[in-house]
Design an enzyme around this catalytic site. Sequence first.
Site, PDB file in Angstrom:
ATOM      1  N   ASP A  18       0.827  -1.214   0.000  1.00 27.29           N
ATOM      2  CA  ASP A  18       0.000   0.000   0.000  1.00 27.29           C
ATOM      3  C   ASP A  18       0.860   1.263   0.000  1.00 27.29           C
ATOM      4  OD1 ASP A  18      -2.368   1.374  -0.050  1.00 27.29           O
ATOM      5  OD2 ASP A  18      -2.719   1.250   2.107  1.00 27.29           O
ATOM      6  N   HIS A  35       2.480   3.358  -8.971  1.00 31.39           N
ATOM      7  CA  HIS A  35       2.269   1.926  -9.225  1.00 31.39           C
ATOM      8  C   HIS A  35       3.468   1.331  -9.965  1.00 31.39           C
ATOM      9  CE1 HIS A  35      -1.646   2.312  -7.590  1.00 31.39           C
ATOM     10  NE2 HIS A  35      -2.167   2.982  -8.598  1.00 31.39           N
ATOM     11  N   LEU A 129      11.334 -20.029  -5.228  1.00 34.24           N
ATOM     12  CA  LEU A 129      10.409 -19.130  -4.517  1.00 34.24           C
ATOM     13  C   LEU A 129       9.011 -19.301  -5.093  1.00 34.24           C
ATOM     14  CD1 LEU A 129       9.826 -16.643  -2.605  1.00 34.24           C
ATOM     15  CD2 LEU A 129      10.172 -15.224  -4.626  1.00 34.24           C
TER      16      LEU A 129
HETATM   17  C1  IPE Z   1      -5.390  -2.757  -0.210  1.00 42.04           C
HETATM   18  O1  IPE Z   1      -5.063  -1.422  -0.388  1.00 42.04           O
HETATM   19  C2  IPE Z   1      -5.366  -3.480  -1.526  1.00 42.04           C
HETATM   20  C3  IPE Z   1      -4.045  -3.647  -2.124  1.00 42.04           C
HETATM   21  C4  IPE Z   1      -2.913  -3.295  -1.588  1.00 42.04           C
HETATM   22  C5  IPE Z   1      -4.037  -4.283  -3.407  1.00 42.04           C
HETATM   23  P1  IPE Z   1      -6.191  -0.317  -0.570  1.00 42.04           P
HETATM   24  O2  IPE Z   1      -5.492   0.973  -0.678  1.00 42.04           O
HETATM   25  O3  IPE Z   1      -7.102  -0.711  -1.659  1.00 42.04           O
HETATM   26  O4  IPE Z   1      -6.987  -0.454   0.804  1.00 42.04           O
HETATM   27  P2  IPE Z   1      -7.799   0.614   1.633  1.00 42.04           P
HETATM   28  O5  IPE Z   1      -8.749   1.273   0.689  1.00 42.04           O
HETATM   29  O6  IPE Z   1      -6.805   1.579   2.194  1.00 42.04           O
HETATM   30  O7  IPE Z   1      -8.468  -0.180   2.708  1.00 42.04           O
HETATM   31  C1  IPE Z   2      -1.539   0.252  -3.418  1.00 46.00           C
HETATM   32  O1  IPE Z   2      -1.368   1.623  -3.475  1.00 46.00           O
HETATM   33  C2  IPE Z   2      -1.760  -0.354  -4.766  1.00 46.00           C
HETATM   34  C3  IPE Z   2      -3.134  -0.809  -4.995  1.00 46.00           C
HETATM   35  C4  IPE Z   2      -4.085  -0.800  -4.116  1.00 46.00           C
HETATM   36  C5  IPE Z   2      -3.447  -1.315  -6.310  1.00 46.00           C
HETATM   37  P1  IPE Z   2      -2.605   2.612  -3.466  1.00 46.00           P
HETATM   38  O2  IPE Z   2      -3.021   2.874  -4.861  1.00 46.00           O
HETATM   39  O3  IPE Z   2      -3.677   2.119  -2.574  1.00 46.00           O
HETATM   40  O4  IPE Z   2      -1.917   3.905  -2.831  1.00 46.00           O
HETATM   41  P2  IPE Z   2      -2.525   4.898  -1.773  1.00 46.00           P
HETATM   42  O5  IPE Z   2      -3.060   4.084  -0.642  1.00 46.00           O
HETATM   43  O6  IPE Z   2      -3.595   5.659  -2.475  1.00 46.00           O
HETATM   44  O7  IPE Z   2      -1.363   5.744  -1.362  1.00 46.00           O
HETATM   45 MG    MG Z   3      -4.111   2.364  -0.625  1.00 50.96          MG
END
Ligand code: IPE
Ligand code: IPE
Ligand code: MG
Length: 238
Positions: A18, A35, A129
């Site tokens: 995240d 990303h 792995l």
């Molecule tokens: C969780 O992150 C999903 C992934 C890392 C793929 P999100 O950013 O979607 O989760 P929330 O919205 O903070 O709960």
């Molecule tokens: C995690 O990063 C990747 C996915 C959930 C696909 P986010 O896109 O949730 O990044 P933040 O949480 O907005 O910083």
């Molecule tokens: Mg996120």
Amino acid sequence: MLTIPKEKLPIHIACIMDGNGRWANSRHLPRQAGHRAGADTVERCADFCMTHNIPWLTLYAFSSENWNRPKTEVHALMLLLHEFLKKRLHQMMEKGVRLHAIGALSRLPARTRKLLQDSLEATSGNTRLNLVLAISYGSRGEIASAARKIAEKVSRGELQPDAVTEDLFGEYLDTAGMPEPDLLIRTSGEMRVSNFLLWQISYAEIYVTDTLWPDFGDRDMEAALLDYSRRKRRFGAL
Ligand code: IPE
Ligand code: IPE
Ligand code: MG
């Protein structure tokens, strides 16, 4: 360099990757750039596990709820997944990575699903792995789907209700045959599990770091493992 004895290392690490968006925002870059940077962390993390003989790594790449993000972002993430598979297959073969995927894969664009299927097959003989990608994954959906499959078998008379034990239930989850995560890492400081492996993390040790996923490096992984090695896992016993 890690100085943790082997028996104090996890067999299976699961990561909620995240913070990509915030990483990009703080640099005045589009979210997509975050990303992209995050995809490089995936490779770093996998290399780290191989160096330290940690045989299982599960990464939460895209949740079932992430489909609700704006179309452009969903599209960019699907494209990135496609590129990742295309670009890294050769490396995975060279390094001995076996790819697995969990989640509602039928929702992926057809060409990406096909590429994923090919990658799963191509790497199926690798043993160094096990890299599990959770894509279009949601734990509640996974559990409901397992319950549905079991119910269908019971209603056809192929399964007795008494036979539905915890172990049997586990065999109907996407993670059938995989060891449960010992360590769950979430980056970017959020204290929640966001529908990730609810069944499987019953006794996982949880580690949350403020580091954003694209910045997550060997030092962070070492800190997580050191913390993990000092935990007392009691599993409810004394
Ligand atoms: C969780 O992150 C999903 C992934 C890392 C793929 P999100 O950013 O979607 O989760 P929330 O919205 O903070 O709960
Ligand atoms: C995690 O990063 C990747 C996915 C959930 C696909 P986010 O896109 O949730 O990044 P933040 O949480 O907005 O910083
Ligand atoms: Mg996120």
